[in-house]
Design a protein around this motif. Structure first.
Motif, PDB file in Angstrom:
ATOM      1  N   ALA A  78      50.148  -2.993   8.906  1.00  0.00           N
ATOM      2  CA  ALA A  78      48.821  -2.403   9.055  1.00  0.00           C
ATOM      3  C   ALA A  78      48.332  -1.684   7.807  1.00  0.00           C
ATOM      4  O   ALA A  78      47.132  -1.580   7.583  1.00  0.00           O
ATOM      5  CB  ALA A  78      48.820  -1.434  10.237  1.00  0.00           C
ATOM      6  N   TRP A  79      49.253  -1.205   6.976  1.00  0.00           N
ATOM      7  CA  TRP A  79      48.876  -0.236   5.959  1.00  0.00           C
ATOM      8  C   TRP A  79      49.207  -0.716   4.548  1.00  0.00           C
ATOM      9  O   TRP A  79      50.228  -1.365   4.331  1.00  0.00           O
ATOM     10  CB  TRP A  79      49.563   1.105   6.242  1.00  0.00           C
ATOM     11  N   ASP A  80      48.364  -0.346   3.610  1.00  0.00           N
ATOM     12  CA  ASP A  80      48.544  -0.694   2.196  1.00  0.00           C
ATOM     13  C   ASP A  80      49.582   0.250   1.581  1.00  0.00           C
ATOM     14  O   ASP A  80      49.267   1.122   0.761  1.00  0.00           O
ATOM     15  CB  ASP A  80      47.200  -0.590   1.476  1.00  0.00           C
ATOM     16  N   LYS A  81      50.821   0.064   2.003  1.00  0.00           N
ATOM     17  CA  LYS A  81      51.932   0.924   1.596  1.00  0.00           C
ATOM     18  C   LYS A  81      53.118   0.055   1.175  1.00  0.00           C
ATOM     19  O   LYS A  81      53.377  -0.988   1.783  1.00  0.00           O
ATOM     20  CB  LYS A  81      52.378   1.824   2.752  1.00  0.00           C
ATOM     21  N   PRO A  82      53.886   0.480   0.179  1.00  0.00           N
ATOM     22  CA  PRO A  82      55.073  -0.276  -0.239  1.00  0.00           C
ATOM     23  C   PRO A  82      56.223  -0.054   0.736  1.00  0.00           C
ATOM     24  O   PRO A  82      56.190   0.883   1.552  1.00  0.00           O
ATOM     25  CB  PRO A  82      55.383   0.315  -1.611  1.00  0.00           C
ATOM     26  N   ARG A 121      45.267  -7.225   0.416  1.00  0.00           N
ATOM     27  CA  ARG A 121      46.015  -6.249  -0.378  1.00  0.00           C
ATOM     28  C   ARG A 121      47.239  -5.744   0.383  1.00  0.00           C
ATOM     29  O   ARG A 121      48.327  -5.590  -0.183  1.00  0.00           O
ATOM     30  CB  ARG A 121      45.084  -5.083  -0.741  1.00  0.00           C
ATOM     31  N   THR A 122      47.058  -5.484   1.672  1.00  0.00           N
ATOM     32  CA  THR A 122      48.148  -4.956   2.488  1.00  0.00           C
ATOM     33  C   THR A 122      49.288  -5.957   2.626  1.00  0.00           C
ATOM     34  O   THR A 122      50.469  -5.587   2.541  1.00  0.00           O
ATOM     35  CB  THR A 122      47.612  -4.568   3.877  1.00  0.00           C
ATOM     36  N   TYR A 123      48.952  -7.225   2.835  1.00  0.00           N
ATOM     37  CA  TYR A 123      49.987  -8.252   2.922  1.00  0.00           C
ATOM     38  C   TYR A 123      50.851  -8.268   1.661  1.00  0.00           C
ATOM     39  O   TYR A 123      52.079  -8.450   1.727  1.00  0.00           O
ATOM     40  CB  TYR A 123      49.346  -9.631   3.119  1.00  0.00           C
ATOM     41  N   VAL A 124      50.211  -8.061   0.502  1.00  0.00           N
ATOM     42  CA  VAL A 124      50.941  -8.096  -0.773  1.00  0.00           C
ATOM     43  C   VAL A 124      51.725  -6.801  -0.988  1.00  0.00           C
ATOM     44  O   VAL A 124      52.926  -6.820  -1.288  1.00  0.00           O
ATOM     45  CB  VAL A 124      49.970  -8.349  -1.940  1.00  0.00           C
ATOM     46  N   THR A 125      51.077  -5.648  -0.844  1.00  0.00           N
ATOM     47  CA  THR A 125      51.724  -4.368  -1.126  1.00  0.00           C
ATOM     48  C   THR A 125      52.938  -4.134  -0.236  1.00  0.00           C
ATOM     49  O   THR A 125      53.951  -3.578  -0.673  1.00  0.00           O
ATOM     50  CB  THR A 125      50.723  -3.213  -0.929  1.00  0.00           C
ATOM     51  N   SER A 126      52.856  -4.572   1.002  1.00  0.00           N
ATOM     52  CA  SER A 126      53.968  -4.381   1.948  1.00  0.00           C
ATOM     53  C   SER A 126      55.207  -5.168   1.552  1.00  0.00           C
ATOM     54  O   SER A 126      56.311  -4.887   2.041  1.00  0.00           O
ATOM     55  CB  SER A 126      53.543  -4.816   3.347  1.00  0.00           C
TER      56      SER A 126
END
Length: 306
Positions: A78-82, A121-126
């Motif tokens: 759900a979140w743009d977080k590593p 972006r979230t799919y990538v950053t995660s």
């Protein structure tokens, strides 16, 4: 290989308590002397190793996925977080699961989530997009209403209908893989709460009784065939997003099973809460979705060699 070479199975309450920092989940409240298991609790490995040990105890992924079947996996993305901030499911677990499904003969493995931040972006950053594509799976978008189809939930008390993602509805095998984390509204985000990410209008849940709507999703026409709770890193506070360097904890656990009520009850204990603390567990139990009392549950407890 994983069970025979790298693990030992806890067989006494004293041993279980010692290896789990006295966590009540590993206190011997049920049987671990013979299957089939209501749930499997694994501790002390990396996400992929814990997955392989846990799924082996359930008969391997072949017990859930047959040759030629389509598989959909629903993590929390759900979140743009590593990955270091455990707001999302661990990508190493998802990569291992995708690869295992394909090696079992799945025709296609698709992964999606209705993200709260920008989906690309979230799919990538995660880290999940790379883990999935490297393993041979595909990522599906969930950002448009056209990606969803209305279903009826006759047994629902508050949620009588919902727009649910078509991938979830149309697959042969549906696997639900949340991360264990604090949540400001639901207290904990677990298997049942993770299904909100398969629904288009999440605001309805928040406006019409969050706990009851979460419980109602247990009676949607498509529910998970397998659930895996990622508790490698858990979010202790400020969920559902968390903050860098403050809120995460390296816990090294994983829970696997088919019944969401049992798994969410076990995860609550793992987190240091009681199942009674979670309103949606009470509603789901009243409605017949499962039993939050684990005293008679058949639990396989596995600790990987350090």
């Amino acid at each position: 290989m994983y069970l025979s070479r790298r693990t030992f199975i806890t067989s006494t309450a004293a041993t279980a308590a010692a290896i789990s920092w006295n966590n009540p989940l590993f206190a011997k409240t049920g049987s671990d002397t013979g299957g089939p298991w209501d749930l499997v609790a694994v501790r002390n490995g990396d996400p992929a190793a814990m997955y392989h040990a846990g799924i082996a105890a359930l008969g391997g992924i072949a017990a859930f996925v047959s040759k030629g079947q389509s598989v959909v996996i629903k993590p929390n993305i759900a979140w743009d977080k590593p990955p270091e901030i455990p707001a999302n499911t661990n990508p190493d677990l998802i990569g291992a699961l995708v690869r295992d499904c394909l090696e079992s003969g799945a025709s296609k493995v698709t992964v999606f989530d209705h993200t709260c931040h920008n989906w690309e972006r979230t799919y990538v950053t995660s880290g999940i997009a790379k883990a999935v594509t490297d393993a041979g799976g595909v990522m599906a978008p969930a950002n448009l209403e056209d990606h969803y189809r209305e279903v009826r939930i006759p047994k629902g008390r508050a949620l009588k209908a919902a727009l649910v993602h078509k991938e979830m509805l149309d697959c042969d095998v549906f696997i639900n893989v949340p991360v264990l984390k604090h949540h400001g509204g639901a207290k904990l985000s677990l298997t049942m709460k993770n299904l909100m990410g398969a629904v288009w209008d999440r605001r309805f849940f928040h406006k019409n009784g969050l706990d009851q709507c979460i419980a109602d999703m247990c009676f949607a026409p498509r529910t998970p065939d397998l659930n895996i709770i990622d508790a490698y890193r858990i979010l202790r506070k400020n969920g559902p997003q968390g903050r860098a360097g403050e809120d995460g904890e390296l816990a090294k656990y994983q829970l696997l099973g088919t019944n969401m009520v049992a798994l969410d009850s076990a995860a609550a204990k793992l987190f240091g809460m009681k199942p009674d603390d979670l309103g949606y567990l009470g509603f789901a139990s009243e409605m017949g979705a499962g039993n939050p009392d684990l005293s008679n549950a058949r639990i396989k407890r596995i600790t990987l060699d350090a």
